[in-house]
Design a protein around this motif. Structure first.
Motif, PDB file in Angstrom:
ATOM      1  N   ARG A 167       0.861  -1.184   0.000  1.00 13.58           N
ATOM      2  CA  ARG A 167       0.000   0.000   0.000  1.00 13.58           C
ATOM      3  C   ARG A 167       0.891   1.225   0.000  1.00 13.58           C
ATOM      4  O   ARG A 167       1.675   1.432   0.914  1.00 13.58           O
ATOM      5  N   LEU A 168       0.792   2.010  -1.048  1.00  5.95           N
ATOM      6  CA  LEU A 168       1.657   3.181  -1.158  1.00  5.95           C
ATOM      7  C   LEU A 168       0.852   4.460  -0.955  1.00  5.95           C
ATOM      8  O   LEU A 168       1.425   5.512  -0.672  1.00  5.95           O
ATOM      9  N   GLY A 169      -0.464   4.393  -1.101  1.00  6.16           N
ATOM     10  CA  GLY A 169      -1.303   5.587  -0.880  1.00  6.16           C
ATOM     11  C   GLY A 169      -1.121   6.609  -1.994  1.00  6.16           C
ATOM     12  O   GLY A 169      -1.000   6.250  -3.152  1.00  6.16           O
ATOM     13  N   GLY A 170      -1.069   7.870  -1.642  1.00  6.54           N
ATOM     14  CA  GLY A 170      -0.896   8.926  -2.643  1.00  6.54           C
ATOM     15  C   GLY A 170      -2.180   9.206  -3.402  1.00  6.54           C
ATOM     16  O   GLY A 170      -3.141   9.720  -2.838  1.00  6.54           O
ATOM     17  N   HIS A 171      -2.192   8.810  -4.670  1.00  4.58           N
ATOM     18  CA  HIS A 171      -3.332   9.033  -5.583  1.00  4.58           C
ATOM     19  C   HIS A 171      -4.660   8.557  -4.950  1.00  4.58           C
ATOM     20  O   HIS A 171      -5.688   9.223  -5.087  1.00  4.58           O
ATOM     21  N   PHE A 172      -4.651   7.426  -4.273  1.00  4.07           N
ATOM     22  CA  PHE A 172      -5.786   6.939  -3.482  1.00  4.07           C
ATOM     23  C   PHE A 172      -5.240   6.438  -2.143  1.00  4.07           C
ATOM     24  O   PHE A 172      -4.104   5.960  -2.087  1.00  4.07           O
ATOM     25  N   ARG A 173      -6.059   6.512  -1.098  1.00  2.00           N
ATOM     26  CA  ARG A 173      -5.601   6.053   0.228  1.00  2.00           C
ATOM     27  C   ARG A 173      -5.089   4.616   0.194  1.00  2.00           C
ATOM     28  O   ARG A 173      -4.099   4.269   0.798  1.00  2.00           O
ATOM     29  N   GLY A 174      -5.821   3.760  -0.528  1.00  2.00           N
ATOM     30  CA  GLY A 174      -5.413   2.363  -0.626  1.00  2.00           C
ATOM     31  C   GLY A 174      -4.533   2.092  -1.842  1.00  2.00           C
ATOM     32  O   GLY A 174      -4.345   0.930  -2.216  1.00  2.00           O
ATOM     33  N   MET A 205       0.748  12.161  -8.379  1.00  2.00           N
ATOM     34  CA  MET A 205      -0.290  13.190  -8.323  1.00  2.00           C
ATOM     35  C   MET A 205      -1.476  12.663  -7.537  1.00  2.00           C
ATOM     36  O   MET A 205      -1.713  11.451  -7.474  1.00  2.00           O
ATOM     37  N   TRP A 206      -2.238  13.575  -6.970  1.00  3.40           N
ATOM     38  CA  TRP A 206      -3.513  13.192  -6.370  1.00  3.40           C
ATOM     39  C   TRP A 206      -4.541  13.041  -7.483  1.00  3.40           C
ATOM     40  O   TRP A 206      -5.248  12.051  -7.552  1.00  3.40           O
ATOM     41  N   SER A 207      -4.624  14.022  -8.398  1.00  6.07           N
ATOM     42  CA  SER A 207      -5.510  13.908  -9.561  1.00  6.07           C
ATOM     43  C   SER A 207      -4.721  14.168 -10.824  1.00  6.07           C
ATOM     44  O   SER A 207      -4.181  15.265 -11.009  1.00  6.07           O
ATOM     45  N   ILE A 212      -3.854  17.992  -9.916  1.00  9.07           N
ATOM     46  CA  ILE A 212      -3.788  18.398  -8.511  1.00  9.07           C
ATOM     47  C   ILE A 212      -2.690  17.572  -7.832  1.00  9.07           C
ATOM     48  O   ILE A 212      -2.785  16.337  -7.777  1.00  9.07           O
ATOM     49  N   PRO A 213      -1.634  18.234  -7.362  1.00  7.39           N
ATOM     50  CA  PRO A 213      -0.489  17.476  -6.822  1.00  7.39           C
ATOM     51  C   PRO A 213      -0.753  16.898  -5.437  1.00  7.39           C
ATOM     52  O   PRO A 213      -1.775  17.166  -4.819  1.00  7.39           O
TER      53      PRO A 213
END
Ligand SMILES: [Zn+2]
Ligand SMILES: [Zn+2]
Length: 267
Positions: A167-174, A205-207, A212-213
């Protein structure tokens, strides 16, 4: 029989219904997008009428991708493991030709997916190959077709046949990546770690569609979480998106560049 509606924009299949849903929550989220002329829906039969899957080699693994491009356009990869093949990511279209090609490779022991943008028709695939779909529990709210084949995992890591889901997270929590230790090591990164045109770098990126970074602290945490893993190559989410060498250093230097950019040091 009721059809399972499929969102045309993200390719995710929904629970059976008389009418398509009013909206696709995955596409209405700021990490995706809804077309200017509104949401469109399709079904597996409609999709199979004018699409097919290409099954071919991509950087040493067998890839499966839909042509013409559908949804987000990702291709899945068949990854051998000690417990049998793991399908990394998934595509929406599943027809007899594709199923027979995967059978010829030895079928599937499991399906694992990096994040909800590639959930596609995972339940159809799981039923056809009688295997579980491994998803991180932190993204469970994005499952649009619940099914007993879906197996949620918790925490930071899950092993399967010598491969590691992280689980690396970032773009999505999971947000999950898959590490394969064979050879010099490969990181299958989805778009959690994004392979970009310059193969000496990656990004985060988040999005992606809405540019959106991520916060710097999150990118640093992601880079650190990868430190215990050895990998030369990184395989992204689309055909040919491969960092061919030095993957681990590429991630470290890219995280450092990202942090410098956020701090204004590249201006
Ligand atoms: Zn959608
Ligand atoms: Zn995504």
């Amino acid at each position: 029989m009721k059809a399972h509606p499929i969102c045309h924009t993200c390719g995710v299949q929904f629970a059976a219904a008389d009418e398509p849903p009013r909206a696709c929550p995955i596409c209405e989220d700021p990490r995706q997008w809804v077309p200017e002329d509104g949401q469109r829906w399709t079904t597996m039969d409609e999709l199979a009428a004018d699409h097919r899957n290409e099954v071919r080699e991509d950087a040493g693994l067998t890839g499966i991708g839909t042509a013409p491009r559908f949804g987000i356009g990702q291709r899945a990869l068949v990854v051998p493991s000690a417990e049998g093949n793991v399908l990394w990511e998934c595509v929406t279209l599943l027809d007899d030709e594709t199923a027979e090609a995967v059978d010829a490779l030895g079928g599937l022991a499991a399906i694992a997916i990096s994040h909800p943008h590639y959930y596609s028709a995972m339940v159809e695939w799981a039923h056809r190959f009688e295997c579980p779909v491994l998803l991180h529990r932190d993204d469970a709210r994005w499952i649009m077709r619940p099914d007993p084949a879906i197996e949620l995992w918790d925490g930071e890591k899950r092993e399967i046949g010598g491969l590691t889901l992280l689980r690396l997270g970032g773009h999505f929590r999971g947000g999950t990546v898959l590490h394969r230790p064979d050879g010099d090591g490969t990181l299958l990164s989805g778009d959690i770690v994004q392979v970009i045109p310059d193969r000496a770098w990656v990004s985060f990126m988040w999005s992606y569609p809405n540019l959106i970074p991520l916060p710097g602290a999150e990118v640093e945490r992601m880079a650190r979480a990868l430190e215990p893993f050895a990998f030369e190559t990184i395989q992204g989410a689309w055909w040919g998106t491969t960092v061919p060498r030095d993957g681990k250093a590429v991630v470290r230097r890219s995280a450092d560049r990202y942090l410098r950019a956020l701090a204004g040091e590249l201006l």
